[in-house]
Design an enzyme around this catalytic site. Structure first.
Site, PDB file in Angstrom:
ATOM      1  N   LYS A  47     -15.237 -27.613  34.679  1.00 49.29           N
ATOM      2  CA  LYS A  47     -14.087 -27.362  33.815  1.00 49.29           C
ATOM      3  C   LYS A  47     -13.091 -26.442  34.520  1.00 49.29           C
ATOM      4  O   LYS A  47     -11.893 -26.724  34.557  1.00 49.29           O
ATOM      5  CB  LYS A  47     -14.574 -26.728  32.514  1.00 49.29           C
ATOM      6  N   ARG A 117     -14.817 -20.408  27.127  1.00 50.97           N
ATOM      7  CA  ARG A 117     -15.460 -21.716  27.262  1.00 50.97           C
ATOM      8  C   ARG A 117     -16.476 -21.730  28.385  1.00 50.97           C
ATOM      9  O   ARG A 117     -16.222 -21.227  29.471  1.00 50.97           O
ATOM     10  CB  ARG A 117     -14.392 -22.777  27.566  1.00 50.97           C
ATOM     11  N   GLY A 126     -21.930 -30.435  24.969  1.00 49.12           N
ATOM     12  CA  GLY A 126     -22.460 -29.817  23.756  1.00 49.12           C
ATOM     13  C   GLY A 126     -23.659 -28.912  23.952  1.00 49.12           C
ATOM     14  O   GLY A 126     -24.217 -28.401  22.993  1.00 49.12           O
ATOM     15  N   MET A 128     -23.856 -26.044  25.788  1.00 49.66           N
ATOM     16  CA  MET A 128     -23.559 -24.620  25.801  1.00 49.66           C
ATOM     17  C   MET A 128     -22.426 -24.329  24.813  1.00 49.66           C
ATOM     18  O   MET A 128     -22.007 -25.215  24.095  1.00 49.66           O
ATOM     19  CB  MET A 128     -23.214 -24.181  27.212  1.00 49.66           C
ATOM     20  N   ARG A 361     -12.090 -34.474  33.630  1.00 54.03           N
ATOM     21  CA  ARG A 361     -13.256 -34.616  34.508  1.00 54.03           C
ATOM     22  C   ARG A 361     -13.517 -36.097  34.692  1.00 54.03           C
ATOM     23  O   ARG A 361     -13.042 -36.931  33.916  1.00 54.03           O
ATOM     24  CB  ARG A 361     -14.476 -33.932  33.904  1.00 54.03           C
ATOM     25  N   HIS A 479     -21.163 -36.584  19.734  1.00 51.78           N
ATOM     26  CA  HIS A 479     -22.298 -36.234  20.570  1.00 51.78           C
ATOM     27  C   HIS A 479     -23.202 -37.438  20.830  1.00 51.78           C
ATOM     28  O   HIS A 479     -23.569 -37.741  21.961  1.00 51.78           O
ATOM     29  CB  HIS A 479     -23.101 -35.119  19.887  1.00 51.78           C
ATOM     30  N   SER A 810     -47.533 -47.386  57.040  1.00 57.81           N
ATOM     31  CA  SER A 810     -46.814 -47.380  55.774  1.00 57.81           C
ATOM     32  C   SER A 810     -47.334 -46.186  54.992  1.00 57.81           C
ATOM     33  O   SER A 810     -48.543 -46.075  54.743  1.00 57.81           O
ATOM     34  CB  SER A 810     -47.071 -48.683  55.013  1.00 57.81           C
ATOM     35  N   CYS A 877     -44.498 -47.124  50.831  1.00 57.12           N
ATOM     36  CA  CYS A 877     -44.743 -48.101  49.773  1.00 57.12           C
ATOM     37  C   CYS A 877     -45.221 -47.457  48.476  1.00 57.12           C
ATOM     38  O   CYS A 877     -45.648 -48.142  47.564  1.00 57.12           O
ATOM     39  CB  CYS A 877     -45.731 -49.153  50.248  1.00 57.12           C
ATOM     40  N   TYR A 897     -38.058 -48.562  56.616  1.00 49.65           N
ATOM     41  CA  TYR A 897     -37.779 -49.229  55.340  1.00 49.65           C
ATOM     42  C   TYR A 897     -38.447 -48.492  54.191  1.00 49.65           C
ATOM     43  O   TYR A 897     -39.349 -47.677  54.405  1.00 49.65           O
ATOM     44  CB  TYR A 897     -38.270 -50.693  55.372  1.00 49.65           C
TER      45      TYR A 897
HETATM   46  P1  ADP Z   1     -17.080 -28.554  25.716  1.00 52.27           P
HETATM   47  O1  ADP Z   1     -17.453 -28.231  27.093  1.00 52.27           O
HETATM   48  O2  ADP Z   1     -18.217 -28.563  24.775  1.00 52.27           O
HETATM   49  O3  ADP Z   1     -16.183 -29.761  25.642  1.00 52.27           O
HETATM   50  P2  ADP Z   1     -14.724 -26.928  25.627  1.00 52.27           P
HETATM   51  O4  ADP Z   1     -14.807 -25.637  26.322  1.00 52.27           O
HETATM   52  O5  ADP Z   1     -14.043 -28.018  26.332  1.00 52.27           O
HETATM   53  O6  ADP Z   1     -16.185 -27.337  25.202  1.00 52.27           O
HETATM   54  O7  ADP Z   1     -14.044 -26.689  24.238  1.00 52.27           O
HETATM   55  C1  ADP Z   1     -14.092 -27.625  23.215  1.00 52.27           C
HETATM   56  C2  ADP Z   1     -12.730 -27.863  22.635  1.00 52.27           C
HETATM   57  O8  ADP Z   1     -12.159 -26.637  22.181  1.00 52.27           O
HETATM   58  C3  ADP Z   1     -11.706 -28.404  23.579  1.00 52.27           C
HETATM   59  O9  ADP Z   1     -11.772 -29.776  23.699  1.00 52.27           O
HETATM   60  C4  ADP Z   1     -10.408 -28.018  22.915  1.00 52.27           C
HETATM   61  O10 ADP Z   1     -10.059 -28.958  21.944  1.00 52.27           O
HETATM   62  C5  ADP Z   1     -10.762 -26.711  22.276  1.00 52.27           C
HETATM   63  N1  ADP Z   1     -10.207 -25.641  23.111  1.00 52.27           N
HETATM   64  C6  ADP Z   1     -10.805 -25.005  24.131  1.00 52.27           C
HETATM   65  N2  ADP Z   1      -9.972 -24.096  24.689  1.00 52.27           N
HETATM   66  C7  ADP Z   1      -8.826 -24.184  24.008  1.00 52.27           C
HETATM   67  C8  ADP Z   1      -7.552 -23.522  24.106  1.00 52.27           C
HETATM   68  N3  ADP Z   1      -7.315 -22.593  25.033  1.00 52.27           N
HETATM   69  N4  ADP Z   1      -6.601 -23.862  23.232  1.00 52.27           N
HETATM   70  C9  ADP Z   1      -6.837 -24.809  22.300  1.00 52.27           C
HETATM   71  N5  ADP Z   1      -7.981 -25.470  22.143  1.00 52.27           N
HETATM   72  C10 ADP Z   1      -8.973 -25.158  22.991  1.00 52.27           C
HETATM   73 MG    MG Z   2     -14.634 -29.994  26.637  1.00 50.46          MG
END
Ligand code: ADP
Ligand code: MG
Ligand code: MG
Length: 923
Positions: A47, A117, A126, A128, A361, A479, A810, A877, A897
């Site tokens: 990220k 984040r 989802g 963390m 990503r 999810h 082998s 093998c 192989y």
């Molecule tokens: P995950 O890794 O679980 O996707 P994120 O860190 O991407 O978690 O956060 C989840 C959501 O929270 C993002 O998709 C976004 O919609 C919202 N979010 C995160 N940071 C910001 C921010 N700075 N401003 C507005 N929304 C945010």
């Molecule tokens: Mg995200």
């Protein structure tokens, strides 16, 4: 309680002046420039590196900073404490952020709000935690209201923050907050969160604070810096929550790499109807089709879309409501796809019609989509065939082999309901309603469909074992959908017509009720759900391979074959198959195997009508009787070998002489005793009973305390040379016959379990004598080799001596792993879990080779063997031959192989190419 908000300015010396020598822990991004970039995933996480790269590309990204994975590792090293150096850098970057944002954290008049984040090198959807709206407190909420003239929005942001902070940092169960929210909604007659007005939300805030006080045993922290530290540490902590650990185990992500923390200025999708938040993909991640794909919610924030609480709208609708932002989003994401040369999975927020990018990503996709996208990107000239080979995860191609429904049987059942087709594939099984039940039922050998209202990250163990995942709520990016696709598991989400009672373990749809254990089937490509069991049939690829469908009629087969033929250009390792029967050999050949690396002759003994002959051979108490039985087996084995040779079209075929201990061909002692007791009880006497007694005596004679280390492998051939003689005769006769028909064959006769050169010498003499006899009788000469399996540690250690007799090696890595660790493959299940929990072992050494121990014996064996015989042919093998990460090791070990089971051949071809390409660095 609320501390002073203004802080001392950070000391300059701490950040920049002596920076060159000290390690950097915090990386800034904002105002079109970032400290990091896309190459820094190890340090910044996926990220963080994406945010940096997008910032550098001039895209609209809210400014912020990334606390590196190194800081996370330090945090754990110091006993879960953030060291002062990281703290100082964070504060310095916060000051920078405040400048860029033109607002200050905790400033009552103009407050900066941030998100905190998580973000590791590998995305773990989802698993963390993320906290939004940090910086909210009793003062800033009023400041925000005044500035935006939007009290509802300000208070909504505050209540969301308390809820997230309470759950994540203070570890108060989420339900406690949900409960209060529901209560207020009920009292106001509100259906949705968006129906609550400012006053109602203020009541929610009051109630939330009370929850914090009672459950969290403290007042809700008003000091923003304290909030920030708490959130940061909670993200570090979440790296080691149970579901993240489980996720890493499944996806083989190392525990040691840690997560980064991204602190980023908030932008708001919840200011009203001109705001929105959403997620999307540049292509369809389920089918690979080139279409803009995603979902959004008007007047909402972050998690609302993925959590499945509100069902979002398809992204094409965005064009109607916010056309300008939509167009800009398409432009930006197309650019991102070209830049990263791969399908992008992005997150965005629109605040009062202004678009902000929050994440990008490389998108997770199904195996099916992976192959479609890679071949499309090559056609679009976005990537080269070599890049396509590197882009596709080898396991993807094995997903393409998964079964599909038999169309007739499928049509015969009515459609019960339709949901969103989140991950393709045919799934049929018994309904279960909890992840734990899914695991338990699967353990009992049942096939299950996991049916949930919506899945949560804690369900991951159940999703992993289920045949398919079916949920009632949530969108294509919920999810269940994301995880289902990644696992290659058929999944349908948002099947809203299902009324699920998880506690009652049942659901109803269209007036019918399905209880736990009833059969459900669904098609993850169309989204259709049916009640009942439906037979599945092989995928198109298998149909083409079996000759039941023409290659040109199958789009997926053409793509599969194209990708693998590119892979063949880049791989160095040969690919062979472990196959014992002509039909298996044909399948393997069709999948691209060019040779058999292991033909287990004893499997042929289990063929129809053969076992009584084998038993007669074993029961014989003299050589003459034994030879008589062997003579009966001879034509049967010869026929098998003939078929296998023919199926390989002149490629080498390695045949192993008999390996397992003889008692495996006899009934179990306990079963015999029961049968005898029954016969005697019913007064049966005579020949039948005598024979049973004789069998029992022989079974008792053959009983071993430790059969794995007992009378098996080369030891059998040495004590009963007539078995080796018969097998050699069958092999060479079949080869001679084919030679007469003008078909080339190269049999490689392989003696198992050799630990001492003299064992091999003994058996080689038998083979050579019989081979010469047969060729003389037949008047034909065929080329053949004699070699050995290296699977006893002594064999590997004395490989130089053994190579003097062996024309090929082998590596039998199954036995070599058993004997090197001293673990029985059949008993390791009892303690492997504990070993993994305690981090004694990372992976099951029978699935992925232990490169350090077993691997060094392989390296040693290759080196010593080739010292004696430079042209020694060396393969492997064991089951590891079809495991991608083991294949990378075998590439490095310089084997000729790998041999894998027929259905793993496509995986092995792709993995071998990737292994070769990664060895050749610099292009
Ligand atoms: P995950 O890794 O679980 O996707 P994120 O860190 O991407 O978690 O956060 C989840 C959501 O929270 C993002 O998709 C976004 O919609 C919202 N979010 C995160 N940071 C910001 C921010 N700075 N401003 C507005 N929304 C945010
Ligand atoms: Mg995200
Ligand atoms: Mg073995």
């Amino acid at each position: 309680m609320a501390k002073k908000l203004a802080r001392k300015a950070p000391k300059k010396a701490a950040s920049s002046k002596k920076a060159p020598k000290t390690k950097k822990y915090v990386y800034f991004f904002g105002n079109g420039k970032a400290d990091g970039d896309r190459t820094m995933k190890d340090t910044l996480g996926g990220k963080g590196s994406g945010l940096a790269e997008m910032t550098n590309a001039g895209l609209p990204v809210p400014p912020g900073f990334t606390i590196s994975t190194d800081a996370c590792m330090l945090y754990y090293k110091e006993g879960r404490k953030v060291p002062a150096v990281v703290e100082r850098e964070m504060e310095a970057n916060l000051a920078k952020l405040e400048k860029a944002a033109g607002a200050k954290l905790g400033d009552a008049a103009n407050p900066l709000l941030v998100s905190v984040r998580s973000g590791a090198k590998f995305s773990m959807p989802g698993m963390m935690d993320t906290i939004l709206n940090l910086g909210m407190n009793d003062k800033t909420v009023e400041g925000l209201k005044a500035r935006t003239n939007n009290g509802r929005f300000a208070v909504d942001s505050y209540r969301r923050f308390i809820q997230m902070f309470g759950a994540v940092v203070l570890e108060i169960p989420k339900d406690a907050f949900e409960h209060e929210l529901e209560a207020v909604k009920k009292s106001k007659g509100a259906h949705s969160d968006t129906d609550l007005d400012e006053a109602a939300l203020r009541e929610v805030v009051t109630r939330y604070k009370a929850v914090v006080k009672s459950k969290g045993k403290r007042d809700f922290p008003q000091d923003p810096l304290e909030q920030l530290r708490g959130a940061r540490d909670a993200v570090f902590r979440s790296w080691n929550n149970a579901r993240a650990i489980e996720y890493r185990r499944i996806y083989e992500i190392p525990d040691s790499i840690g997560t980064a923390v991204n602190v980023q200025m908030m932008v708001f999708g919840n200011t009203g109807d001109r705001s929105a938040t959403g997620v999307g993909f540049t292509r369809n991640p389920a089918t690979g089709a080139k279409e803009f794909y995603g979902e959004f919610l008007i007047n909402a924030q972050g998690e609302d879309v993925v959590s499945g609480v509100r069902t979002p709208q398809p992204i094409t609708e965005l064009e109607k409501v916010l056309p300008q932002a939509y167009r800009q989003l398409r432009q930006i994401t197309t650019r991102l796809e070209r830049h990263y040369k791969d399908i992008q999975d992005f997150e965005f927020t629109i605040q009062d019609e202004r678009l902000f990018m929050l994440q990008t990503r490389n998108g997770k996709r199904t195996g099916y989509a992976a192959v479609v996208i890679a071949t499309d990107l090559v056609s679009e000239k976005l990537i080269t065939p070599k890049e396509a080979v590197l882009q596709v995860d080898p396991e993807s191609v094995s997903q393409l082999l998964a079964p599909v429904f038999d169309p007739k049987a499928w049509k015969a059942l009515p459609v019960a309901t339709k949901g969103l087709p989140a991950s393709p594939g045919a799934a049929s099984g018994q309904a279960v309603f909890t992840a734990d039940d899914a695991v338990e039922w699967t353990r009992q050998g049942k096939s299950v469909i996991l049916v949930r209202k919506e899945t949560v990250p804690d369900d991951i163990h159940g999703m992993f074992v289920a045949q398919g995942i079916l949920t009632a709520t949530g969108g294509m990016t919920s999810h269940a959908a994301v995880v289902g696709r990644q696992m290659g598991k058929p999944s349908i989400v948002g099947a809203g017509a299902l009324e699920i009672s998880e506690s009652g373990r049942k659901f109803s749809v269209g007036g019918q009720t399905i209880k736990e254990g009833d059969f459900v089937s669904f098609d993850g490509l169309t989204g259709e759900v049916k009640l009942g069991q439906v037979a599945t049939k092989p995928s198109e690829i298998l149909q083409v391979v079996a000759g039941e469908m023409k290659a040109k009629d199958s789009d997926v087969y053409s793509r599969f074959e194209k990708l693998l033929s590119w892979a063949d250009k880049y791989r160095r390792l040969g690919i062979r198959a472990n196959a014992d029967q002509p039909d298996q050999a044909e399948t393997a050949y069709a999948f691209g195997a060019r040779g058999i690396g292991l033909c287990r002759t004893e499997h042929m003994f289990f063929g129809e009508g053969r076992i009584p002959i084998v038993q007669r051979m074993i029961l014989a108490d003299n050589e003459a009787d034994r030879r008589k039985a062997l003579n009966e087996l001879l034509p049967l084995q010869r026929g098998d070998f003939y078929g296998v040779f023919k199926a390989m079209h002149g490629n080498p075929v390695t045949i192993r002489t008999i390996d397992p201990p003889l008692h495996e061909f006899l009934p179990k002692r306990e079963d015999l005793m029961v049968e005898i007791a029954k016969m005697e009880a019913t007064g049966k006497t005579g020949k039948d009973l005598d024979e049973k007694h004789k069998l029992l005596r022989r079974v008792e004679q053959l009983h071993e305390f430790n059969p794995m280390l007992g009378h098996r492998g080369v030891r059998l051939g040495i004590t009963y040379p007539e078995i080796t003689e018969m097998q050699t005769r069958a092999i060479i006769e079949a080869a001679c016959q084919l030679a007469k028909e003008g078909i080339k064959v190269v049999p490689e006769i392989m003696i198992p379990l050799v630990g001492h050169v003299k064992e091999l010498r003994d058996q080689k003499a038998v083979v050579e004598r019989v081979a010469a006899e047969v060729m003389k009788e037949q008047g034909v000469k065929v080329k053949y080799l004699v070699g050995t399996m290296i699977e006893v540690p002594r064999g590997a250690v004395t490989a130089d001596e053994i190579a003097a007799e062996a024309q090929f090696f082998s590596f039998g890595t199954n036995d070599l792993t058993q004997l090197t660790f001293g673990f029985s493959r059949d008993d390791i299940g009892k303690f492997l879990g504990a070993y993994q929990d305690r981090k004694i072992l990372d992976k099951d050494p029978f699935a992925t080779i232990d490169t350090v121990g077993v691997g060094s014996l392989v390296m040693e064996g290759v080196r010593k063997g080739r010292k004696t015989r430079p042209d020694l042919k060396v393969g492997i093998c064991g089951e590891h031959g079809g495991d991608p990460s083991s294949i990378h090791f075998f590439e490095r070990a310089g084997l000729d192989y790998v041999s894998a089971s027929p259905y793993r051949i496509p995986v092995a071809r792709l993995a071998a190419a990737q292994a070769a390409l990664q060895v050749k660095v610099g292009d």
